[in-house]
Motif scaffolding. Structure first.
Motif, PDB file in Angstrom:
ATOM      1  N   UNK A  75      22.667  52.437  -5.951  1.00 37.49           N
ATOM      2  CA  UNK A  75      23.609  51.504  -5.320  1.00 37.49           C
ATOM      3  C   UNK A  75      23.606  51.602  -3.797  1.00 37.49           C
ATOM      4  N   UNK A  76      23.372  52.795  -3.235  1.00 34.26           N
ATOM      5  CA  UNK A  76      23.474  52.952  -1.779  1.00 34.26           C
ATOM      6  C   UNK A  76      22.192  53.486  -1.145  1.00 34.26           C
ATOM      7  N   UNK A  77      21.070  53.308  -1.827  1.00 31.93           N
ATOM      8  CA  UNK A  77      19.806  53.769  -1.276  1.00 31.93           C
ATOM      9  C   UNK A  77      18.656  52.909  -1.757  1.00 31.93           C
ATOM     10  N   UNK A  78      17.458  53.174  -1.233  1.00 32.47           N
ATOM     11  CA  UNK A  78      16.244  52.473  -1.651  1.00 32.47           C
ATOM     12  C   UNK A  78      15.313  53.502  -2.289  1.00 32.47           C
ATOM     13  N   UNK A  79      14.755  53.169  -3.445  1.00 32.83           N
ATOM     14  CA  UNK A  79      13.906  54.098  -4.187  1.00 32.83           C
ATOM     15  C   UNK A  79      12.467  53.612  -4.122  1.00 32.83           C
ATOM     16  N   UNK A  80      11.553  54.518  -3.720  1.00 39.48           N
ATOM     17  CA  UNK A  80      10.135  54.181  -3.609  1.00 39.48           C
ATOM     18  C   UNK A  80       9.311  55.136  -4.468  1.00 39.48           C
ATOM     19  N   UNK A 107      20.140  57.344   8.479  1.00 36.63           N
ATOM     20  CA  UNK A 107      18.693  57.301   8.222  1.00 36.63           C
ATOM     21  C   UNK A 107      18.309  58.620   7.535  1.00 36.63           C
ATOM     22  N   UNK A 108      18.184  58.574   6.215  1.00 35.27           N
ATOM     23  CA  UNK A 108      17.898  59.772   5.417  1.00 35.27           C
ATOM     24  C   UNK A 108      16.656  59.504   4.574  1.00 35.27           C
ATOM     25  N   UNK A 109      15.711  60.436   4.605  1.00 38.67           N
ATOM     26  CA  UNK A 109      14.506  60.357   3.766  1.00 38.67           C
ATOM     27  C   UNK A 109      14.525  61.572   2.853  1.00 38.67           C
ATOM     28  N   UNK A 110      14.456  61.342   1.533  1.00 42.41           N
ATOM     29  CA  UNK A 110      14.488  62.458   0.586  1.00 42.41           C
ATOM     30  C   UNK A 110      13.216  62.472  -0.260  1.00 42.41           C
ATOM     31  N   UNK A 163      15.486  51.402   8.954  1.00 40.87           N
ATOM     32  CA  UNK A 163      15.733  50.848  10.291  1.00 40.87           C
ATOM     33  C   UNK A 163      15.646  49.322  10.219  1.00 40.87           C
ATOM     34  N   UNK A 164      16.710  48.559  10.061  1.00 37.09           N
ATOM     35  CA  UNK A 164      18.102  49.021   9.941  1.00 37.09           C
ATOM     36  C   UNK A 164      18.425  49.445   8.507  1.00 37.09           C
ATOM     37  N   UNK A 165      19.562  50.140   8.362  1.00 35.91           N
ATOM     38  CA  UNK A 165      19.920  50.689   7.057  1.00 35.91           C
ATOM     39  C   UNK A 165      20.518  49.630   6.127  1.00 35.91           C
ATOM     40  N   UNK A 166      21.249  48.678   6.665  1.00 36.63           N
ATOM     41  CA  UNK A 166      21.885  47.623   5.857  1.00 36.63           C
ATOM     42  C   UNK A 166      22.766  48.196   4.747  1.00 36.63           C
ATOM     43  N   UNK A 167      23.495  49.262   5.057  1.00 36.47           N
ATOM     44  CA  UNK A 167      24.411  49.846   4.091  1.00 36.47           C
ATOM     45  C   UNK A 167      23.742  50.698   3.035  1.00 36.47           C
ATOM     46  N   UNK A 168      22.405  50.861   3.119  1.00 38.20           N
ATOM     47  CA  UNK A 168      21.669  51.734   2.185  1.00 38.20           C
ATOM     48  C   UNK A 168      20.917  52.778   3.018  1.00 38.20           C
ATOM     49  N   UNK A 169      21.621  53.835   3.416  1.00 42.23           N
ATOM     50  CA  UNK A 169      21.068  54.736   4.436  1.00 42.23           C
ATOM     51  C   UNK A 169      20.037  55.743   3.936  1.00 42.23           C
ATOM     52  N   UNK A 170      19.761  55.801   2.627  1.00 40.16           N
ATOM     53  CA  UNK A 170      18.878  56.857   2.121  1.00 40.16           C
ATOM     54  C   UNK A 170      17.674  56.266   1.396  1.00 40.16           C
ATOM     55  N   UNK A 171      16.489  56.813   1.709  1.00 35.63           N
ATOM     56  CA  UNK A 171      15.249  56.464   0.994  1.00 35.63           C
ATOM     57  C   UNK A 171      14.906  57.616   0.058  1.00 35.63           C
TER      58      UNK A 171
END
Length: 550
Positions: free
Chosen positions: A216-221, A200-203, A349-357
């Protein structure tokens, strides 16, 4: 250097060592962490021709040396050198790093650990540290770790960061512009994501450069899909957005806003289920309700002030509601109770394999960016506090351009974000919140925040004031490494603190092209040779400019 007592005896002893082709010098002064040694200049010159780069570097500033004490090898780093005029030897200031056991058959170092339990005596022989010794010293133990590069000056000794120790006590990545800071930050975060795909990472990304790296391994907002509800702001953050006055007028405006905001929150049916509703409670309310309550209060005869404070607040709220740049936060669609969905989305929460926002704040209006960062940071901390009795889900908050949000100035705007990030730095580890600070100006950070970071990764710093701040924050044993900070090459760093066994100078690994942030420097000479389609470029740019969107 002036004549040293007993220099002739030292010179005689060193000549016998040099003929042995092993010892390169001897200790002559022991003083806790920092001691003095005398090196034989001729022996160092001979060692400089060795094919092993570690042995060839022996005796230079930043190199490691070893000495035998009983059944153990002590390792020290060379911090400073000066020529002794009398003996023609080289006097070195050395800092002890740690010790390892000596293998009975081979004499090699194994089971290395930080700290010294037994100090050597003056006259102890000093030997160069070889490449195989370096592998034993820096070999990662059984703790969870990530490999980020190679230990200088070797090409095969891997540098490891212990993730639990690094994140448990916060970390800072420092470096001047152009040293490869963004790519190195992406490398460290990619390695952590690969190790913990359910993390669980928030950047906070102020320049919009990390979205491409973590596609590929995160979600971008960003402003198009963040949908941050305005009612999640606490009272202090409401004041930063809605109150425009200063001095004594600001106090009056804030008091009025507090009264009306509480009344607006209490109109929600959720408020009936809450025993103690406060102005900070994250309960949805309508902006139209807030302006209506302001108008009603303004019309009362028993109010203690004139109508001007009410008018100021109403005007500012109406202005923000009508401005499309603020729609990502103040849209009328965001009044529903979406707190659970929002937190699940941002905290993975949950990460679903993409642990970083990745929270891209680059397109947000500059006057509200610090408030957005404040809300997100406070949500991280408040969630950790109120979830203490639940199965723990530690969160890492990474703040790029940290000096913007934790300035050393205690006046001016943006104090809400400064206070919450300072609190996370001081108390976060108790609640499972880790803070990662990335900055090019450590001297502009609030006093004490850098010293709260248990692991410091320092790339090249060109400013003397920044170097002094980093030296003050780093542990005692790393001083020899710190002097080489101005001489570091791009994508090299000094790492010290909780995340490493001993301080190291590391050359970072290359990162795959698709995992790099969009932070490369443009080639002026190459791009200035290109021409054509300028009218289309201007047309598209001005359209985005006018609509304030991408």
């Amino acid at each position: 250097m002036t004549h040293m007592p007993g220099a002739d005896q030292f010179s005689a002893m060193l000549s016998t060592h040099a003929s042995a082709h092993e010892a390169m010098g001897m200790l002559f002064q022991i003083a806790g962490s920092s001691s003095k040694a005398l090196f034989d200049a001729q022996q160092i010159a001979l060692l400089g021709q060795d094919p092993d780069p570690c042995i060839a570097m022996a005796g230079q500033v930043g190199s490691q040396i070893k000495m035998r004490v009983g059944g153990a090898w002590l390792i020290a780093s060379v911090r400073a050198l000066v020529l002794d005029q009398a003996s023609q030897g080289i006097v070195a200031d050395i800092d002890f790093l740690g010790e390892g056991d000596e293998e009975a058959l081979t004499g090699r170092i194994h089971r290395f650990r930080r700290g010294v339990t037994r100090y050597p005596t003056p006259g102890t022989d000093i030997f160069p540290v070889s490449g195989s010794d370096m592998q034993q010293i820096y070999a990662a133990d059984d703790r969870a770790h990530i490999e980020i590069g190679t230990v200088y000056p070797t090409s095969d000794t891997r540098a490891a960061l212990y993730v639990d120790s690094m994140l448990g006590k916060h970390f800072a990545l420092l470096g001047s512009t152009g040293t490869g800071k963004s790519t190195s930050a992406a490398l460290v975060l990619h390695r952590i994501c690969d190790l913990s795909p359910q993390g669980h990472i928030v950047m906070i990304d102020p320049h919009g450069e990390y979205g491409a790296a973590f596609a590929a391994n995160g979600a971008v907002y960003d402003i198009n899909n963040l949908a941050l509800p305005y009612w999640l702001m606490n009272f202090e953050e409401h004041c930063e957005v809605f109150v425009t006055s200063s001095g004594s007028e600001r106090t009056i405006d804030c008091d009025i806003l507090a009264k009306c905001l509480l009344a607006a929150r209490s109109k929600n049916r959720l408020a009936e289920t809450i025993g103690r509703l406060t102005v900070d409670s994250p309960v949805p309310y309508l902006l139209s309700d807030l302006t209506t309550i302001l108008s009603n209060e303004m019309g009362k005869l028993d109010k203690g002030t004139g109508t001007l404070p009410y008018m100021r607040l109403r005007t500012k709220i109406d202005e923000i509601k009508a401005d499309p740049r603020y729609a990502f936060m103040f849209s009328g669609m965001l009044v529903a109770d979406t707190m659970q969905q929002f937190i699940a989305k941002i905290f993975r929460l949950p990460a679903d394999g993409k642990p970083i926002s990745i929270i891209d704040v680059s397109a947000m209006p500059s006057d509200i960016t610090s408030t957005v960062v404040s809300v997100l940071s406070r949500l991280v901390f408040d969630y950790a506090i109120w979830a203490r009795d639940e199965p723990q889900r530690p969160i890492l908050l990474v703040c790029e351009e940290a000096h913007r949000y934790i300035p050393n100035s205690t006046t001016g705007g943006g104090q809400a974000v400064r206070r919450i990030l300072e609190r996370i730095a001081k108390e976060g580890r108790k609640y499972g919140v880790s803070l990662g600070l990335i900055t090019q100006r450590p001297s502009d950070l609030a006093e004490g925040v850098l010293s709260q970071c248990g692991t410091i990764i320092s790339m090249r710093l060109n400013n003397d004031r920044d170097q002094a701040f980093v030296k003050a924050a780093m542990p005692e044993g790393a001083r020899g490494f710190l002097d080489s900070i101005p001489a570091l090459r791009n994508r090299e760093a000094i790492v010290c603190g909780e995340g490493v066994a001993v301080p190291i100078r590391v050359a970072f690994d290359d990162l795959e092209a698709q995992r790099r942030p969009a932070s490369g420097d443009p080639s002026f000479t190459q791009l200035w040779r290109q021409s054509g389609q300028e009218a289309d470029i201007l047309d598209r740019t001005i359209t985005r400019w006018r609509s304030q969107g991408r």
